[in-house]
Design a protein around this motif. Structure first.
Motif, PDB file in Angstrom:
ATOM      1  N   ALA A   9       0.835  -1.206   0.000  1.00  0.00           N
ATOM      2  CA  ALA A   9       0.000   0.000   0.000  1.00  0.00           C
ATOM      3  C   ALA A   9       0.871   1.257   0.000  1.00  0.00           C
ATOM      4  CB  ALA A   9      -0.940  -0.004   1.200  1.00  0.00           C
ATOM      5  N   SER A  10       1.973   1.237   0.732  1.00  0.00           N
ATOM      6  CA  SER A  10       2.844   2.420   0.775  1.00  0.00           C
ATOM      7  C   SER A  10       3.515   2.659  -0.574  1.00  0.00           C
ATOM      8  CB  SER A  10       3.877   2.321   1.900  1.00  0.00           C
ATOM      9  OG  SER A  10       4.818   1.318   1.649  1.00  0.00           O
ATOM     10  N   ARG A  11       3.881   1.592  -1.294  1.00  0.00           N
ATOM     11  CA  ARG A  11       4.467   1.772  -2.631  1.00  0.00           C
ATOM     12  C   ARG A  11       3.451   2.387  -3.593  1.00  0.00           C
ATOM     13  NH1 ARG A  11       6.920  -3.001  -1.078  1.00  0.00           N
ATOM     14  NH2 ARG A  11       5.523  -4.354  -2.272  1.00  0.00           N
ATOM     15  N   LEU A  28       1.402   9.897  -4.776  1.00  0.00           N
ATOM     16  CA  LEU A  28       2.005  11.146  -4.309  1.00  0.00           C
ATOM     17  C   LEU A  28       2.927  11.729  -5.372  1.00  0.00           C
ATOM     18  CD1 LEU A  28       2.791  10.071  -0.640  1.00  0.00           C
ATOM     19  CD2 LEU A  28       1.142  11.840  -1.337  1.00  0.00           C
ATOM     20  N   GLY A  29       3.665  10.865  -6.063  1.00  0.00           N
ATOM     21  CA  GLY A  29       4.560  11.317  -7.123  1.00  0.00           C
ATOM     22  C   GLY A  29       3.826  11.976  -8.283  1.00  0.00           C
ATOM     23  N   CYS A  30       2.546  11.668  -8.406  1.00  0.00           N
ATOM     24  CA  CYS A  30       1.711  12.283  -9.449  1.00  0.00           C
ATOM     25  C   CYS A  30       0.947  13.489  -8.923  1.00  0.00           C
ATOM     26  CB  CYS A  30       0.722  11.255  -9.997  1.00  0.00           C
ATOM     27  SG  CYS A  30       1.506   9.905 -10.873  1.00  0.00           S
ATOM     28  N   GLY A  31       1.192  13.858  -7.665  1.00  0.00           N
ATOM     29  CA  GLY A  31       0.557  15.047  -7.101  1.00  0.00           C
ATOM     30  C   GLY A  31      -0.830  14.831  -6.535  1.00  0.00           C
ATOM     31  N   ALA A  32      -1.215  13.587  -6.295  1.00  0.00           N
ATOM     32  CA  ALA A  32      -2.542  13.303  -5.746  1.00  0.00           C
ATOM     33  C   ALA A  32      -2.627  13.700  -4.277  1.00  0.00           C
ATOM     34  CB  ALA A  32      -2.866  11.819  -5.892  1.00  0.00           C
ATOM     35  N   GLN A  33      -3.844  13.947  -3.827  1.00  0.00           N
ATOM     36  CA  GLN A  33      -4.136  14.121  -2.403  1.00  0.00           C
ATOM     37  C   GLN A  33      -4.529  12.743  -1.888  1.00  0.00           C
ATOM     38  OE1 GLN A  33      -7.355  16.908  -2.512  1.00  0.00           O
ATOM     39  NE2 GLN A  33      -6.037  18.631  -3.003  1.00  0.00           N
ATOM     40  N   VAL A  34      -3.686  12.159  -1.053  1.00  0.00           N
ATOM     41  CA  VAL A  34      -3.866  10.759  -0.665  1.00  0.00           C
ATOM     42  C   VAL A  34      -4.401  10.637   0.755  1.00  0.00           C
ATOM     43  CG1 VAL A  34      -2.721   8.528  -0.388  1.00  0.00           C
ATOM     44  CG2 VAL A  34      -2.001  10.064  -2.230  1.00  0.00           C
ATOM     45  N   ASP A  79       6.243   1.171   8.434  1.00  0.00           N
ATOM     46  CA  ASP A  79       7.215   2.252   8.618  1.00  0.00           C
ATOM     47  C   ASP A  79       7.137   3.332   7.540  1.00  0.00           C
ATOM     48  OD1 ASP A  79       8.093   0.940  10.874  1.00  0.00           O
ATOM     49  OD2 ASP A  79       9.868   0.077   9.902  1.00  0.00           O
ATOM     50  N   GLU A  80       7.110   2.915   6.274  1.00  0.00           N
ATOM     51  CA  GLU A  80       7.120   3.891   5.179  1.00  0.00           C
ATOM     52  C   GLU A  80       5.840   4.730   5.176  1.00  0.00           C
ATOM     53  OE1 GLU A  80       8.846   5.960   2.020  1.00  0.00           O
ATOM     54  OE2 GLU A  80       9.729   4.524   3.391  1.00  0.00           O
ATOM     55  N   MET A  81       4.690   4.079   5.311  1.00  0.00           N
ATOM     56  CA  MET A  81       3.427   4.816   5.323  1.00  0.00           C
ATOM     57  C   MET A  81       3.353   5.715   6.554  1.00  0.00           C
ATOM     58  SD  MET A  81       0.765   5.009   3.221  1.00  0.00           S
ATOM     59  CE  MET A  81       0.052   3.520   2.534  1.00  0.00           C
ATOM     60  N   GLN A  82       3.914   5.265   7.665  1.00  0.00           N
ATOM     61  CA  GLN A  82       3.943   6.095   8.869  1.00  0.00           C
ATOM     62  C   GLN A  82       4.756   7.367   8.619  1.00  0.00           C
ATOM     63  OE1 GLN A  82       2.313   5.258  12.050  1.00  0.00           O
ATOM     64  NE2 GLN A  82       2.606   7.469  12.038  1.00  0.00           N
ATOM     65  N   ARG A  83       5.858   7.237   7.876  1.00  0.00           N
ATOM     66  CA  ARG A  83       6.650   8.430   7.529  1.00  0.00           C
ATOM     67  C   ARG A  83       5.829   9.397   6.672  1.00  0.00           C
ATOM     68  NH1 ARG A  83      10.920   4.899   7.951  1.00  0.00           N
ATOM     69  NH2 ARG A  83      10.835   4.058   5.842  1.00  0.00           N
ATOM     70  N   PHE A  84       5.081   8.843   5.709  1.00  0.00           N
ATOM     71  CA  PHE A  84       4.214   9.702   4.885  1.00  0.00           C
ATOM     72  C   PHE A  84       3.227  10.462   5.768  1.00  0.00           C
ATOM     73  CE2 PHE A  84       4.506   6.530   1.077  1.00  0.00           C
ATOM     74  CZ  PHE A  84       5.764   7.011   0.757  1.00  0.00           C
ATOM     75  N   ASP A 103       4.981  13.106   7.961  1.00  0.00           N
ATOM     76  CA  ASP A 103       5.418  14.250   7.152  1.00  0.00           C
ATOM     77  C   ASP A 103       4.237  15.051   6.593  1.00  0.00           C
ATOM     78  OD1 ASP A 103       8.007  13.393   7.601  1.00  0.00           O
ATOM     79  OD2 ASP A 103       8.264  12.514   5.605  1.00  0.00           O
ATOM     80  N   GLY A 104       3.014  14.586   6.845  1.00  0.00           N
ATOM     81  CA  GLY A 104       1.834  15.272   6.340  1.00  0.00           C
ATOM     82  C   GLY A 104       1.587  15.051   4.860  1.00  0.00           C
ATOM     83  N   ARG A 105       2.249  14.055   4.288  1.00  0.00           N
ATOM     84  CA  ARG A 105       2.072  13.781   2.850  1.00  0.00           C
ATOM     85  C   ARG A 105       0.780  13.033   2.576  1.00  0.00           C
ATOM     86  NH1 ARG A 105       6.922  11.041   0.265  1.00  0.00           N
ATOM     87  NH2 ARG A 105       5.924  11.825  -1.619  1.00  0.00           N
ATOM     88  N   VAL A 106       0.293  12.272   3.558  1.00  0.00           N
ATOM     89  CA  VAL A 106      -0.989  11.583   3.436  1.00  0.00           C
ATOM     90  C   VAL A 106      -1.847  11.923   4.641  1.00  0.00           C
ATOM     91  CG1 VAL A 106       0.014   9.636   2.136  1.00  0.00           C
ATOM     92  CG2 VAL A 106      -0.301   9.436   4.621  1.00  0.00           C
ATOM     93  N   GLU A 107      -3.149  11.874   4.431  1.00  0.00           N
ATOM     94  CA  GLU A 107      -4.104  11.980   5.536  1.00  0.00           C
ATOM     95  C   GLU A 107      -4.391  10.554   5.995  1.00  0.00           C
ATOM     96  OE1 GLU A 107      -8.809  13.088   6.249  1.00  0.00           O
ATOM     97  OE2 GLU A 107      -7.929  13.295   4.249  1.00  0.00           O
ATOM     98  N   TRP A 108      -4.232  10.291   7.284  1.00  0.00           N
ATOM     99  CA  TRP A 108      -4.421   8.938   7.800  1.00  0.00           C
ATOM    100  C   TRP A 108      -5.663   8.881   8.672  1.00  0.00           C
ATOM    101  CZ3 TRP A 108      -1.396   6.604  12.435  1.00  0.00           C
ATOM    102  CH2 TRP A 108      -1.764   5.265  12.621  1.00  0.00           C
TER     103      TRP A 108
END
Length: 171
Positions: A24-26, A32-38, A47-52, A55-60
Motif C-alpha cells: 500500500a505504501s508503494r 504522491l509522485g503524481c501530485g494526488a491528495q492521498v 514504517d514507510e506509510m507512517q513516515r508519509f 510528514d503530512g504527505r498523506v491523511e491517515w
C-alpha cells in the motif's frame, strides 16, 4: 487486449488507499509522485506509510475501512492483505464508478497498475494483465536498460518546438 492503456491526471485529486503496509505504501508513493491528495485508511501503518503520515504527505484515518469511505475519490487502491476487504472496497468503487486497483488479485478491481519506467515526461508502462507481475518487471528491467535517462530531457527540449513544428507542418 483486455486492458486499455491509459495515463490519468490525478494531480490535486483525492485518491484513497485502503491498507497501510508495504505494498500500500508503494502505491501511495506512486500517487504522491503524481501530485494526488492521498487519504489512507488503515488501523495501523508500516514504517514507510507512517513516515508519509508523519510528514503530512498523506491523511491517515486510523481505523478499518467502512462503506462510504470512497465518496468523492477519483481513484482507489485496495491494498490490504485481506481479499474480503479488498473485494468490499472494489464493490463500493464499482457502484460509485471509481477506478479501483486491488493489489492482491487483478480480477477484484477494474484496473491494474503496470510496471513503470519513468523518464519524466517520458513514461513506459508494461503489464501482463495481471498474469505475471514478475514477467512484467523482467520486461521493464530489459527496457529500462536500453532507454537512456536523457530521453526525459530530450522530450522537455522538443516540447518547446511542438507548436512551431505543427504550424510549419500541419499534416
Amino acid at each position: 487486449m483486455k486492458y486499455l492503456p491509459l495515463f490519468v491526471d490525478i494531480q490535486n485529486k483525492p485518491c484513497v488507499v485502503i491498507g497501510g503496509g508495504g505494498i500500500a505504501s508503494r502505491k501511495a508513493d506512486l500517487l504522491l509522485g503524481c501530485g494526488a491528495q492521498v487519504r489512507v485508511i488503515s488501523p495501523q501503518l508500516g514504517d514507510e506509510m507512517q513516515r508519509f503520515a508523519n510528514d503530512g504527505r498523506v491523511e491517515w484515518l486510523q481505523r478499518e475501512y467502512q462503506q462510504g469511505d470512497l465518496q468523492d475519490a477519483w481513484l482507489v487502491i485496495a491494498g490490504t492483505a485481506s481479499d474480503d476487504i479488498n473485494r468490499q472496497v472494489a464493490d463500493e468503487a464499482e457502484r460509485l464508478k471509481i477506478p479501483c486497483n486491488a493489489v492482491s488479485d487483478a480480477s477484484i478491481g477494474n484496473y491494474i497498475m503496470p510496471s513503470i519506467i519513468d523518464r519524466d515526461p517520458v513514461q513506459i508502462a508494461v503489464t501482463t494483465g495481471g498474469a505475471s507481475p514478475v514477467l512484467a518487471r523482467l520486461i521493464r528491467t530489459n527496457l529500462e536498460s536500453c532507454t537512456p535517462s536523457a530521453y526525459g530531457n530530450l522530450a522537455k527540449l522538443v516540447e518547446g518546438y511542438r507548436q512551431p513544428v505543427k504550424q510549419a507542418f500541419p499534416k
